[in-house]
Scaffold this motif. Structure first.
Motif, PDB file in Angstrom:
ATOM      1  N   TYR A 167      -6.707   1.382  -8.982  1.00  0.00           N
ATOM      2  CA  TYR A 167      -6.738   1.067  -8.236  1.00  0.00           C
ATOM      3  C   TYR A 167      -7.659   1.886  -6.753  1.00  0.00           C
ATOM      4  N   ILE A 221      -8.643  -4.503  -6.500  1.00  0.00           N
ATOM      5  CA  ILE A 221      -7.245  -4.032  -5.272  1.00  0.00           C
ATOM      6  C   ILE A 221      -6.379  -5.063  -6.322  1.00  0.00           C
ATOM      7  N   GLY A 222      -5.817  -4.530  -6.923  1.00  0.00           N
ATOM      8  CA  GLY A 222      -4.696  -5.436  -7.630  1.00  0.00           C
ATOM      9  C   GLY A 222      -4.181  -3.708  -8.931  1.00  0.00           C
ATOM     10  N   HIS A 223      -3.434  -4.008 -10.065  1.00  0.00           N
ATOM     11  CA  HIS A 223      -2.714  -3.243 -11.117  1.00  0.00           C
ATOM     12  C   HIS A 223      -4.206  -3.261 -11.748  1.00  0.00           C
ATOM     13  N   ALA A 224      -4.413  -1.796 -12.640  1.00  0.00           N
ATOM     14  CA  ALA A 224      -5.974  -1.431 -13.205  1.00  0.00           C
ATOM     15  C   ALA A 224      -6.502  -2.702 -14.013  1.00  0.00           C
ATOM     16  N   SER A 284      -7.958  -4.249   1.291  1.00  0.00           N
ATOM     17  CA  SER A 284      -7.542  -5.289   0.167  1.00  0.00           C
ATOM     18  C   SER A 284      -5.862  -5.959   0.905  1.00  0.00           C
ATOM     19  N   ASP A 338       0.414  -0.395   1.820  1.00  0.00           N
ATOM     20  CA  ASP A 338      -1.423  -0.453   0.382  1.00  0.00           C
ATOM     21  C   ASP A 338      -1.290  -0.238  -0.150  1.00  0.00           C
ATOM     22  N   ASN A 339      -0.983  -0.644  -1.820  1.00  0.00           N
ATOM     23  CA  ASN A 339      -1.011  -0.328  -3.150  1.00  0.00           C
ATOM     24  C   ASN A 339       0.384  -0.072  -3.600  1.00  0.00           C
ATOM     25  N   TYR A 340       1.152  -0.319  -3.078  1.00  0.00           N
ATOM     26  CA  TYR A 340       3.033  -0.301  -3.022  1.00  0.00           C
ATOM     27  C   TYR A 340       3.874  -2.190  -3.288  1.00  0.00           C
ATOM     28  N   ILE A 357       2.521  -5.294  -4.557  1.00  0.00           N
ATOM     29  CA  ILE A 357       1.128  -5.175  -4.173  1.00  0.00           C
ATOM     30  C   ILE A 357       0.142  -4.368  -4.721  1.00  0.00           C
ATOM     31  N   GLY A 358       0.716  -3.545  -5.682  1.00  0.00           N
ATOM     32  CA  GLY A 358      -0.326  -2.395  -5.930  1.00  0.00           C
ATOM     33  C   GLY A 358      -0.375  -2.005  -7.288  1.00  0.00           C
ATOM     34  N   HIS A 359      -0.907  -1.180  -7.866  1.00  0.00           N
ATOM     35  CA  HIS A 359      -0.798  -0.596  -9.111  1.00  0.00           C
ATOM     36  C   HIS A 359       0.422  -0.319  -9.621  1.00  0.00           C
TER      37      HIS A 359
END
Lengths: 305, 305
Positions: free
Chosen positions: A171, A194-197, A219, B99-101, B194-196
């Protein structure tokens, strides 16, 4: 709130679980990754050279700061630095936002002339042969679905096999768009995850850096409705106002960042706690953490002389 | 474009790499995961019961559809179905975007009375004891940093140890906010990843489902500037207009979705190709894929009688 305080708060947030009730104030306690970051001594931090910071300003004056990785993708990073010096991205736009995948920017016409002096790139930038150099690796002792081994080298996460080490598509990581091989991309077309790797892209495309500030400006952009998330003619492509190397900005405007030394005791403690959360919320520590879920701590330091 | 076509195109997009040049049309070829999905026979699909579809409408009439997982979190899912029947979420809001969470929604006052008849919840919903039932598992034969084994059960990704199976916190997955233990949350406060994948939350909180349509309406929301990404008093909390079970909607408005049977030959082919991309863009197939990077294909089917 100063940049530094914001960076420390962000570090705290990233490491904090989900609460239904009002969150408690993030009170440092050596039992959390955020506390380890907040309490790390000055010796645990390394300044990031201004030549390796790409400062992108998009519509609304929103600033995104990208740390470049010349040690891993020297040809592509050299071109990116040349493109920034030529102010080539000024007036380009963000053209693609695909949910849970990438935000991509560059010249939507694909006809803007490139500045002179760019170097040919090569898939050799996709991974660093271990034979070439003795890399000091801090191992991440947890299984990985994509590589025999993972760890951290000089402030960067790496996946490894017996022959090479490469940057993963985590990310916020930035890569170079390319068409079909053997073209490896010039560096003019960039994307951020901007998402899961999407680790399937590792070693198939050049990873050149990571967003270290302002990630939310990318994002939270509206997703494109065209194929692959490209914006359609009717949709608004956010303008890229300017892209500069921090070293090209006036002293007073130059952002300064430090990253944690991944060979430091503080980083070792941070990794242990990312893999085994000890704060009260966690009844059952995971006993592991994946390469993209242990971001190397980065903090802003005061700008100006 | 019909819902079904859009779903098929989405499936194609999710599986397509980053291009600098104009993307080629996603032409089905059995060599790509998207083609396997597009070409899967009717027998490879399972209808999702309307009682297990939560339809949330937020500001602007944007629709988010969540598939519930009663087999994994029966107590929490029962409460969520009761809360939807009571129209309890209507007039609540999205209160946190980190973000990323996660994106988190519910009653920002935390004072709205809950409807009668909710059941007490329990951490027993965090994982399913394998002794309780004979689960037909399609194994994912790749290493995982968080669990000894992973796979798919009845259309859901699962992580497993010798004693239990549990739903992972993958992108788009929905969980129940809670305060500190032993409270396991009522189900009234929900969040979506909404993230990894924050897999450290697995088995520490109830995972109750996944967003299967309209995810971008949540993931592109402005990030909150308060601690943990909570919106501050000055920031706009997007209203939740209504949340209904699909079974409570008029026939003509009722969304219908199917998920791929994770025991089908089509899904096995999909998994093989997610782990070893064969399309032209990929010079080096990964040889593996992680549990959260092989989303179970879901498609919309025509609504109404």
């Amino acid at each position: 709130m100063t940049l530094r305080h914001r960076a420390m708060l962000l570090a705290a947030l990233i490491a904090t679980p989900v609460f239904a009730a009002d969150p408690p104030a993030a009170t440092p306690s050596a039992a959390t990754p955020s506390a380890v970051v907040a309490q790390a001594p000055a010796a645990a931090w390394r300044a990031i050279p201004a030549e390796e910071l790409l400062v992108m300003t998009i519509e609304g004056g929103k600033r995104v700061v990208i740390q470049l990785a010349p040690a891993f993708a020297p040809r592509h990073v050299g071109n990116i630095q040349a493109l920034a010096r030529a102010q080539w991205w000024d007036g380009t736009s963000i053209n693609r936002v695909q949910d849970n995948y990438v935000v991509q920017w560059g010249d939507v016409t694909e006809k803007k002339p490139l500045p002179p002096g760019l170097s040919p790139t090569s898939p050799a930038d996709y991974a660093v042969p271990l034979a070439n150099r003795r890399l000091a690796v801090t191992p991440l002792p947890h299984a990985d679905a994509y590589a025999p081994a993972t760890g951290f080298v000089a402030g960067w996460p790496v996946a490894m096999d017996g022959a090479a080490a490469w940057l993963p598509h985590c990310y916020g990581f930035v890569g170079v768009g390319r068409s079909m091989s053997p073209d490896a991309g010039t560096g003019a077309e960039l994307y951020a995850v901007i998402g899961h790797a999407p680790r399937q892209l590792d070693r198939n495309i050049a990873v050149v850096g990571r967003v270290i500030d302002g990630m939310a400006h990318l994002s939270s952009l509206p997703r494109g409705t065209g194929e692959l998330g490209f914006y359609t003619a009717q949709e608004h492509k956010a303008p890229v106002l300017s892209v500069r190397l921090a070293s090209a900005l006036p002293e007073a405007e130059r952002p300064r960042f430090e990253m944690m030394d991944t060979a430091s005791p503080s980083f070792a403690a941070y990794l242990r706690l990312r893999a085994n959360r000890r704060d009260d919320f966690y009844d059952r520590p995971a006993g592991g953490v994946d390469l993209c879920n242990a971001p190397v701590p980065v903090r802003a330091t005061p700008s100006g002389p």
